[in-house]
Design a protein around this motif. Structure first.
Motif, PDB file in Angstrom:
ATOM      1  N   ARG A   1       0.836  -1.212   0.000  1.00 51.30           N
ATOM      2  CA  ARG A   1       0.000   0.000   0.000  1.00 51.30           C
ATOM      3  C   ARG A   1       0.864   1.253   0.000  1.00 51.30           C
ATOM      4  O   ARG A   1       0.528   2.245  -0.634  1.00 51.30           O
ATOM      5  CB  ARG A   1      -0.925   0.012   1.220  1.00 51.30           C
ATOM      6  CG  ARG A   1      -1.915  -1.118   1.274  1.00 51.30           C
ATOM      7  CD  ARG A   1      -3.351  -0.802   0.889  1.00 51.30           C
ATOM      8  NE  ARG A   1      -3.823   0.520   1.059  1.00 51.30           N
ATOM      9  CZ  ARG A   1      -4.520   0.986   2.091  1.00 51.30           C
ATOM     10  NH1 ARG A   1      -4.789   0.187   3.114  1.00 51.30           N
ATOM     11  NH2 ARG A   1      -4.958   2.225   2.112  1.00 51.30           N
TER      12      ARG A   1
ATOM     13  N   LYS B   1       2.057   2.818  -3.344  1.00 51.09           N
ATOM     14  CA  LYS B   1       1.148   3.628  -4.160  1.00 51.09           C
ATOM     15  C   LYS B   1       1.539   5.104  -4.124  1.00 51.09           C
ATOM     16  O   LYS B   1       1.243   5.837  -5.060  1.00 51.09           O
ATOM     17  CB  LYS B   1      -0.294   3.463  -3.678  1.00 51.09           C
ATOM     18  CG  LYS B   1      -0.878   2.101  -3.964  1.00 51.09           C
ATOM     19  CD  LYS B   1      -2.318   2.042  -3.490  1.00 51.09           C
ATOM     20  CE  LYS B   1      -2.959   0.722  -3.851  1.00 51.09           C
ATOM     21  NZ  LYS B   1      -4.371   0.681  -3.443  1.00 51.09           N
ATOM     22  N   THR B   2       2.203   5.531  -3.027  1.00 51.74           N
ATOM     23  CA  THR B   2       2.503   6.956  -2.874  1.00 51.74           C
ATOM     24  C   THR B   2       3.974   7.266  -2.628  1.00 51.74           C
ATOM     25  O   THR B   2       4.362   8.427  -2.706  1.00 51.74           O
ATOM     26  CB  THR B   2       1.681   7.562  -1.713  1.00 51.74           C
ATOM     27  OG1 THR B   2       1.975   6.848  -0.513  1.00 51.74           O
ATOM     28  CG2 THR B   2       0.188   7.490  -2.002  1.00 51.74           C
TER      29      THR B   2
END
Length: 107
Positions: free
Chosen positions: A48, A51-52
């Protein structure tokens, strides 16, 4: 938010690795389960995070901070010795993570 997820991934990985030591080669049920769940949670949170946060930066922080934390826990929980080489290695990990972070700050 990415760095908060990364902190969770690191905490889960450190917990899993510590539990692995207590599992005595996966012969004890509960520490073995904590190890398995901890690594699944760690990888899910790391995925997760990606993603950034750039992959090189995220992985450097995840592995570097995790390695340094486990080295310190080895000293505190398991009585592992502290040598100049170990201190130097931990410092190099920290410096490397900082350098990668500074270099990865520009997108």
């Amino acid at each position: 938010m990415g760095y908060l997820l990364l902190a969770g991934a690191i905490a889960a990985e450190v917990t899993a690795t510590t539990a692995m030591k207590y599992s005595e080669g996966f012969t004890r049920l509960w520490p073995s389960l904590v190890t398995a769940v901890g690594y699944v949670v760690s990888f899910a949170l790391l995925a997760r995070t990606l993603k950034t946060v750039q992959i090189g930066t995220a992985y450097a922080i995840w592995s570097g901070v995790g390695t340094a934390a486990i080295a310190v826990l080895g000293l505190l929980l398991f009585g592992e010795g502290l040598t100049a080489a170990k201190v130097g290695g931990i410092l190099l990990i920290i410096v490397g993570v900082v350098v990668l972070n500074l270099g990865g700050a520009a997108h």
